[in-house]
Design an enzyme around this catalytic site. Sequence first.
Site, PDB file in Angstrom:
ATOM      1  N   TYR A 117      45.388  39.524  49.529  1.00 10.82           N
ATOM      2  CA  TYR A 117      44.910  38.733  48.395  1.00 10.82           C
ATOM      3  C   TYR A 117      43.590  39.280  47.862  1.00 10.82           C
ATOM      4  CZ  TYR A 117      43.372  34.874  45.534  1.00 10.82           C
ATOM      5  OH  TYR A 117      42.949  34.117  44.465  1.00 10.82           O
ATOM      6  N   TRP A 119      41.154  39.830  43.837  1.00  8.90           N
ATOM      7  CA  TRP A 119      41.166  40.066  42.388  1.00  8.90           C
ATOM      8  C   TRP A 119      41.016  41.546  42.047  1.00  8.90           C
ATOM      9  CZ3 TRP A 119      39.730  36.814  37.789  1.00  8.90           C
ATOM     10  CH2 TRP A 119      40.226  35.525  37.911  1.00  8.90           C
TER      11      TRP A 119
HETATM   12  P1  PGD Z   1      36.462  39.392  45.171  1.00  4.67           P
HETATM   13  O1  PGD Z   1      35.003  39.304  45.409  1.00  4.67           O
HETATM   14  O2  PGD Z   1      36.925  39.403  43.748  1.00  4.67           O
HETATM   15  O3  PGD Z   1      37.064  38.126  45.906  1.00  4.67           O
HETATM   16  O4  PGD Z   1      38.440  36.181  46.501  1.00  4.67           O
HETATM   17  P2  PGD Z   1      38.570  37.758  46.265  1.00  4.67           P
HETATM   18  O5  PGD Z   1      38.914  38.398  47.559  1.00  4.67           O
HETATM   19  O6  PGD Z   1      39.431  38.042  45.094  1.00  4.67           O
HETATM   20  O7  PGD Z   1      37.068  40.621  45.987  1.00  4.67           O
HETATM   21  C1  PGD Z   1      37.666  41.708  45.399  1.00  4.67           C
HETATM   22  C2  PGD Z   1      37.349  42.938  46.232  1.00  4.67           C
HETATM   23  O8  PGD Z   1      38.103  44.019  45.680  1.00  4.67           O
HETATM   24  C3  PGD Z   1      35.899  43.370  46.188  1.00  4.67           C
HETATM   25  O9  PGD Z   1      35.426  43.654  47.485  1.00  4.67           O
HETATM   26  C4  PGD Z   1      35.906  44.639  45.321  1.00  4.67           C
HETATM   27  O10 PGD Z   1      34.902  45.578  45.658  1.00  4.67           O
HETATM   28  C5  PGD Z   1      37.288  45.198  45.615  1.00  4.67           C
HETATM   29  N1  PGD Z   1      37.827  46.047  44.553  1.00  4.67           N
HETATM   30  C6  PGD Z   1      37.620  45.949  43.224  1.00  4.67           C
HETATM   31  N2  PGD Z   1      38.341  46.896  42.577  1.00  4.67           N
HETATM   32  C7  PGD Z   1      39.014  47.601  43.513  1.00  4.67           C
HETATM   33  C8  PGD Z   1      39.936  48.691  43.468  1.00  4.67           C
HETATM   34  O11 PGD Z   1      40.307  49.202  42.418  1.00  4.67           O
HETATM   35  N3  PGD Z   1      40.438  49.160  44.648  1.00  4.67           N
HETATM   36  C9  PGD Z   1      40.078  48.611  45.834  1.00  4.67           C
HETATM   37  N4  PGD Z   1      40.634  49.116  46.933  1.00  4.67           N
HETATM   38  N5  PGD Z   1      39.197  47.584  45.918  1.00  4.67           N
HETATM   39  C10 PGD Z   1      38.681  47.078  44.770  1.00  4.67           C
HETATM   40  C11 PGD Z   1      38.281  35.271  45.459  1.00  4.67           C
HETATM   41  C12 PGD Z   1      38.711  33.870  45.928  1.00  4.67           C
HETATM   42  O12 PGD Z   1      37.672  33.259  46.697  1.00  4.67           O
HETATM   43  C13 PGD Z   1      39.068  32.992  44.814  1.00  4.67           C
HETATM   44  S1  PGD Z   1      40.059  33.630  43.552  1.00  4.67           S
HETATM   45  C14 PGD Z   1      38.743  31.683  44.786  1.00  4.67           C
HETATM   46  S2  PGD Z   1      39.073  30.724  43.408  1.00  4.67           S
HETATM   47  C15 PGD Z   1      38.177  30.976  45.943  1.00  4.67           C
HETATM   48  N6  PGD Z   1      37.048  30.183  45.595  1.00  4.67           N
HETATM   49  C16 PGD Z   1      36.322  29.614  46.578  1.00  4.67           C
HETATM   50  C17 PGD Z   1      35.571  28.396  46.421  1.00  4.67           C
HETATM   51  O13 PGD Z   1      35.526  27.781  45.345  1.00  4.67           O
HETATM   52  N7  PGD Z   1      34.875  27.940  47.477  1.00  4.67           N
HETATM   53  C18 PGD Z   1      34.890  28.558  48.657  1.00  4.67           C
HETATM   54  N8  PGD Z   1      34.170  28.053  49.674  1.00  4.67           N
HETATM   55  N9  PGD Z   1      35.591  29.710  48.836  1.00  4.67           N
HETATM   56  C19 PGD Z   1      36.313  30.252  47.854  1.00  4.67           C
HETATM   57  N10 PGD Z   1      37.020  31.417  48.071  1.00  4.67           N
HETATM   58  C20 PGD Z   1      38.005  31.921  47.121  1.00  4.67           C
END
Ligand code: PGD
Length: 777
Positions: A117, A119
């Site tokens: 999972y 983004w």
């Molecule tokens: P991001 O920080 O977007 O978080 O969780 P998610 O895991 O999506 O992580 C994306 C990672 O992908 C980053 O480390 C980035 O560096 C890496 N990345 C970006 N581009 C690339 C690429 O091209 N290749 C590779 N290999 N890596 C890449 C998000 C999730 O967190 C979400 S959607 C929600 S809504 C939740 N919200 C909450 C909340 O409201 N409250 C709490 N306590 N916790 C939550 N967690 C959830």
Amino acid sequence: MTKDLRPHSAHWGTFRACYDGTLKVTPFELDPEPSEILENLAAAPRNPARLDRPLVRRGWLENGPGPDDRRGRDDYVEMGWDEALDLAARELRRLGAGPDLPKSGPLPGAHVFGGSYGWSSAGRFHHAQSQVHRFLNSAFGGYVAHVDTYSSAAGAVILDLVWGNTLKMSRQTPFWQEIAEETELLVAFGGLPLRNLAASPGGNSQHIAGPSLRQAADRGCEFVSISPIFDDFEALPPVTRLAPRPGTDVALMLGMAYVLHDEGLADRAYLDRYTTGYATFADYLTGASDGQPKTPAWAAAICDVPAEQIAEIARMATRKRTHIAVSYALQRARHGEQPVWMGLVLAAMLGQYPLRGAGFSYSLGSIGNTGKPPLAVPLPTLPQGTNRVGDYIPVARISELLLNPKGTYQYKLETRRYADIRLVYWAGGNPFHHHQDLSRLRQAFARPDTIIVHDSVGTATTRHADIIFPATISLERDDIGAAGNDPFLVPMPQLVPPLDGARDDYDIFAALAVRLGVADHYTEGRSSADWQRDLYERTREALETRGDTPPSFDNFLAGDVLPLPVSDSPSRIAQFHADPEGALLDTPSGRIEIFSQRIADAGFAGHPVWIDHDEWLGSDRAKAHPFQLVANQPRGRLHSQLDFGKASMARKVDGREVLRLHPEDASALGAKAGDILRVWNERGGFLAVAQPDTALRRHVVQIPTGAWYAPVDLPGAGLTCVNGNPNIVTSDAGSSAIGQGCAGQLTLVSVEVWAGDVPPAVSHHEILPKSIRNLQT
Ligand code: PGD
């Protein structure tokens, strides 16, 4: 378009940029309110947190694969690409990957978790999660997947059961335009925080929510924002702000529903024609079935909003053209299914649903592409192949899956069994950001034989991996930007030379596929450019069929954004309203289910109910932990991404996250602005900087998610994240056995001024520090 600025896209906005050693970014000129998150991009290309060579965990290298609780504490060996790819391929082969998979019967992928999972980044081809899935399908015949999202699982599951296909329903109506033009009263449960609307998965070329709300306000629309945090709604003159205790919206809604029912204001004609089960629900409302009428006074005792105000909002809603908006935030909590279901029931009782600008929406205040019309052409999409394993977990059950192999659990009215996982493969996500109860996640990550992670930066997730492959960022590769409900296809030409030592996810998987003998399957003999040309063709052909003259792929990539047509066919709910006998909803009755027999048959209440639990201020647990922590979405970044960027860092103090609390709570604690607070419960703790703010109700404290996890054993305090990552204290219990969603938004905690030594915040490049990366000897 300025000559040397080229278009590009991020989840939080389309932009134009150029690079000459520094990245210069300018927002898309057709975006009425570009997001400040664009400011973070400049820090991305050559940040010291970038990974520039493969790393292999020393314990894994020396002792071989297997469960190991040193993950997260071990050091790493730096390796050349060929050697690291050989090692990874050898391990994948050991676990069953290769060209000769069984045609039937058990597949090796049944022991591989590839849900991965996250983004990742905008860009339809280099979408990391699609790439992992395609690779695992090619190499293992499939993998254990995930369903639903951290954003919306509880709400999506309950709406699937009682409303029909949630995604179809919630993404089909152009609500913003209707709200701007027609709505007279907008009741927003969870508010409508514009910070949440900055991003859409895949891109967001136009931030239209703010202008739409202002247009509605100028027309005389009134707003009721229901949130314990007052600034969860735009500062528009006519906003009435109700601040219930967090997690009690369903009681407040029931209080409103009681008034509608009791005063004969519920629209019986609508309920009879479009819904099923109102009579059973009405017995619960009046107390006929449980002895407790859900009067406004009953609701007020739970939610702490005056009974008169609850009743008045209900009455006002019947006098005006009213839209009920329920945000994702409400359902990222224990029993998060209930307020979403109840919001739908409330809108049904008002009966105005068929009117433009009235009715119900889910996620309007939560994500940037809800409330925009759907597109009339298909978007470029990487085919992921076939997952023949067919097993999955609800996304937020990751710790449970790893800690409880073969254990049973319930989900969406079924009993299921967890797989026995030996390999975890993750790219484009950061579970040590997004998951709850991170100490438990660490235990879970100790269990598999091997964990492989791709990321561009050294996150806490890479810190728990055995093999780390450094990935490029979207600025470093060509791609096609597009997102559901977004009216532009955006060329994403490479703007920055790739960091020496980093590779595209596709190239990493392709190199592994060659070593495993599955390259034909994975690459089909195509380069990245070949694939993109091919994916683009699908959209180009559809445009041509409509009579447009779209450019060739090469001209598109070298040129400017391409407008896409939007669909004008009636939404699913509009079709149902026009023809309730013919255009049945995707529910057993074909109608909105106020009472659901199948939910009742599975042992749950068959209609929305208020359920007491142990993570709200009225529970017994609040005696031990008297503050409700709201851990919500950040304003200056997307999740944990580019946390080192300008907009994100500007909101921290000395690199540490800020915790907001009511000034009277601050003085009761003896805290003043800038003091270091310790926030904790039995799961762990974090440090944050105090910021008194009257925007919060008493006994509610708020911190955004996304600070990079940096646990330190603090004397007298135990494991504490010194950067302020709230997921060290949140609970990873699912919302309920219905949806099993992430319930991390609301948690009970204790707060104190931290009197001990204050360790500095850990910089991003120190999460996976150079000091633990050694050359192989
Ligand atoms: P991001 O920080 O977007 O978080 O969780 P998610 O895991 O999506 O992580 C994306 C990672 O992908 C980053 O480390 C980035 O560096 C890496 N990345 C970006 N581009 C690339 C690429 O091209 N290749 C590779 N290999 N890596 C890449 C998000 C999730 O967190 C979400 S959607 C929600 S809504 C939740 N919200 C909450 C909340 O409201 N409250 C709490 N306590 N916790 C939550 N967690 C959830």
